[in-house]
Design an enzyme around this catalytic site. Sequence first.
Site, PDB file in Angstrom:
ATOM      1  N   ARG A   1      49.058  24.400 -19.454  1.00 45.95           N
ATOM      2  CA  ARG A   1      48.993  24.046 -18.052  1.00 45.95           C
ATOM      3  C   ARG A   1      50.020  23.570 -17.286  1.00 45.95           C
ATOM      4  O   ARG A   1      50.443  23.501 -16.011  1.00 45.95           O
ATOM      5  CB  ARG A   1      47.421  22.978 -18.167  1.00 45.95           C
ATOM      6  CG  ARG A   1      47.270  22.428 -16.875  1.00 45.95           C
ATOM      7  CD  ARG A   1      46.520  23.453 -16.067  1.00 45.95           C
ATOM      8  NE  ARG A   1      45.930  23.056 -14.796  1.00 45.95           N
ATOM      9  CZ  ARG A   1      45.207  23.658 -13.898  1.00 45.95           C
ATOM     10  NH1 ARG A   1      45.141  25.044 -13.955  1.00 45.95           N
ATOM     11  NH2 ARG A   1      44.579  23.038 -12.980  1.00 45.95           N
TER      12      ARG A   1
ATOM     13  N   GLY B   1      53.434  30.298 -11.658  1.00 44.89           N
ATOM     14  CA  GLY B   1      52.972  31.423 -10.847  1.00 44.89           C
ATOM     15  C   GLY B   1      52.854  32.719 -11.393  1.00 44.89           C
ATOM     16  O   GLY B   1      52.842  34.004 -10.667  1.00 44.89           O
TER      17      GLY B   1
ATOM     18  N   GLU C   1      41.942  23.367  -5.190  1.00 46.41           N
ATOM     19  CA  GLU C   1      41.401  23.117  -3.670  1.00 46.41           C
ATOM     20  C   GLU C   1      42.296  23.678  -2.931  1.00 46.41           C
ATOM     21  O   GLU C   1      41.780  24.123  -1.704  1.00 46.41           O
ATOM     22  CB  GLU C   1      41.242  21.747  -3.547  1.00 46.41           C
ATOM     23  CG  GLU C   1      40.213  20.906  -4.505  1.00 46.41           C
ATOM     24  CD  GLU C   1      40.823  20.522  -5.851  1.00 46.41           C
ATOM     25  OE1 GLU C   1      41.982  21.030  -6.124  1.00 46.41           O
ATOM     26  OE2 GLU C   1      39.899  20.061  -6.344  1.00 46.41           O
TER      27      GLU C   1
ATOM     28  N   ASN D   1      39.258  26.899 -14.069  1.00 50.67           N
ATOM     29  CA  ASN D   1      38.591  27.905 -13.281  1.00 50.67           C
ATOM     30  C   ASN D   1      38.568  29.271 -13.929  1.00 50.67           C
ATOM     31  O   ASN D   1      39.352  29.814 -14.330  1.00 50.67           O
ATOM     32  CB  ASN D   1      39.346  28.172 -11.980  1.00 50.67           C
ATOM     33  CG  ASN D   1      38.443  28.905 -10.993  1.00 50.67           C
ATOM     34  OD1 ASN D   1      37.460  29.551 -11.374  1.00 50.67           O
ATOM     35  ND2 ASN D   1      38.852  28.799  -9.624  1.00 50.67           N
TER      36      ASN D   1
END
Length: 430
Positions: free
Chosen positions: A271, A306, A65, A332
């Site tokens: 993750r 990153g 988001e 995603n």
Amino acid sequence: MSFSPVLALYRGATATLGLFAGAYLDSRARRGKEDPARLGERFGRYARARPAGPLVWLHGASVGESGVALQLIEALAARDASLCFLLTTGTRTSADLVARRAPPRTTHVYAPLDRSDCVRRFLTHWRPDLGVFVESELWPNLILEAQAAGVKLALVNARMSPKTLARWRGWRAAGERLTRAFSVATAADARTSDTLSALRGVSTPALGNLKLAAPAPRVDARARAGLAAQIGARPLWLAASTHAGEDAIVLQAHEILRQSFPDPLLIIVPRHPERGPDISQLAGGAPMRSRSETLAGPCYVADTMGEMGLFYDLAPVALVAGSLAPHLKGHNPVEPAKLNAAIVTGPYVESFQDLFDALFAAGGARKVTDAASLAAAVADLLRDDARRVAQIARAREVADQGAGALDETVRQLATLLPARATPKAADASA
């Protein structure tokens, strides 16, 4: 609007349970889930002053988001250079992302606890001209207090699971009360559009998923060249954003691949990077990127933050993990689509069902269920260059559909902004 017993109960419960919030946040801070230096922000207390001028506040849950919010900030700033922006999120990983990518005139703070007094302090301090909620972060006190304070509200890229949508339909009075607080609402998919339209009593357009408008992740050219030199001609595949329980499946699939490929390489990107040592141990002491270890052996653990773009760009085939167990809901797929990695996924992709449905329909992704089918799909894509290139091209076509949704969302948000707000002086925290 009709009275909602659910909202009344919620507001009472948050007032009571909120008395224990300090101990709860301290516990989270000890486990690394909160920034101990910024716990005051959770209670609506801030060291930074409100910037002068019109302020657009955007709120999202976590990294995904936040990425959408940053795109909106860049587009709105390009449209009106007088705007300043406040971005609230709930996780440390999202705070790290914003610190790296925030455009000028953008302030990040942690979202206040959804307790009325904390929310009121937040609103009193920042006094936003517009509040934009991204996707599904519908905190009742935050929404109702903002509306009561006269803040114009928008809900953009709304995207909820079938279970969440069913819950809002069951709590109809609460759903109507909250969703009608938004002057503008847009949905990422048809199922969310249908439910929001019914609750709000007005059409909620399904513009498409704004995550499709995201640019490809940054790739460090120097780091890529160094890794590519180490990999050489080895067959390579990637397991991206794995969760506990998935690594064993992935490693089992790699053992199958090693029976038919010369020296194949598996890169695992967890993750949660703190899982790196556990994965390394599971993989027989595989080298770890966080320790600057040389890429050698059958498996490499990329446990850094990153750098996902770097590994998607390197890998011809990528499993988008978070999808191999029923309690997981997928991640995603847009990033690998835009960096030309052929997408493989497990069956559990509820959080991104609309995107995967579009990819499956276009032939832009492959679905697997276990180690054997995962190994077969990866082997097929590594062996057949033409098939892999065709799948990548179809995925890229799907991923390129987000630009129109972004433009229309920005246009609708602009209608809620004051033409030229009188600059507001900064204000001290309560």
